[in-house]
Design a protein around this motif. Structure first.
Motif: not given
Length: 164
Positions: A9-27
């Motif tokens: 994973a590229v964490l910058d991409e994982v973080l950028a794809s997260a919903a602004p108000d999301g919660r929980g595991a992204l990866w």
């Protein structure tokens, strides 16, 4: 078997794809044969992970974005800021609270051994009925079994357990 290293994973991409108000595991680290578990977890502003204790594993927590605080069982508070690396020793009590911009962090720990199906062991006769079902102790997000008898949040991914 010789396994080849790979970028998972590229964490910058994982973080950028997260919903602004999301919660929980992204990866999650999910490769077969691994000896580690790792998760990227996001908490929205003001959200938290209730006080809990991990009795078996040490956990490394790395803040990727946002800020927050980690309350220790001894009554102390640690400030969590981007790039902070925090060791959570096994048996330590702790809780997390996200700051005003939320908190996103990576946790890494040794993998728990999975449940295995083996040969049946004949137990002595017991007339008390069936063993209690433990499904309410399984995290609905990551599938981990909680050691806590009344879990509020998963110690692995931070997801809230359903109300009982």
């Amino acid at each position: 078997m010789n396994v080849t290293p790979q970028v998972l994973a590229v964490l910058d991409e994982v973080l950028a794809s997260a919903a602004p108000d999301g919660r929980g595991a992204l990866w999650r680290l999910a490769e077969q044969g691994r000896e580690l578990d790792a998760n990227v977890v996001k908490l929205p502003p003001g959200a938290g992970v209730a006080e809990h204790q991990e009795d078996v594993l040490d956990v490394l927590l790395v803040v990727l974005a946002g800020t927050g605080s980690l309350r220790t069982g001894a009554g102390g508070t640690l400030n969590l800021v981007p790039t902070a690396v925090t060791w959570l020793p096994r048996t330590s009590r702790r809780s997390l609270e996200a700051g005003p911009e939320g908190l996103t962090y990576l946790t890494v720990h040794r993998r728990r051994p999975g449940l295995a199906v083996g040969t049946a062991v004949r137990a002595p006769a017991y007339e008390g009925g069936e063993a209690p079902c433990m499904l309410d102790l399984v995290c609905p997000e990551c599938g981990r079994l909680s050691a806590d008898r009344a879990p509020k949040f998963c110690s692995a991914c931070g997801e809230a357990f359903p109300e009982r």
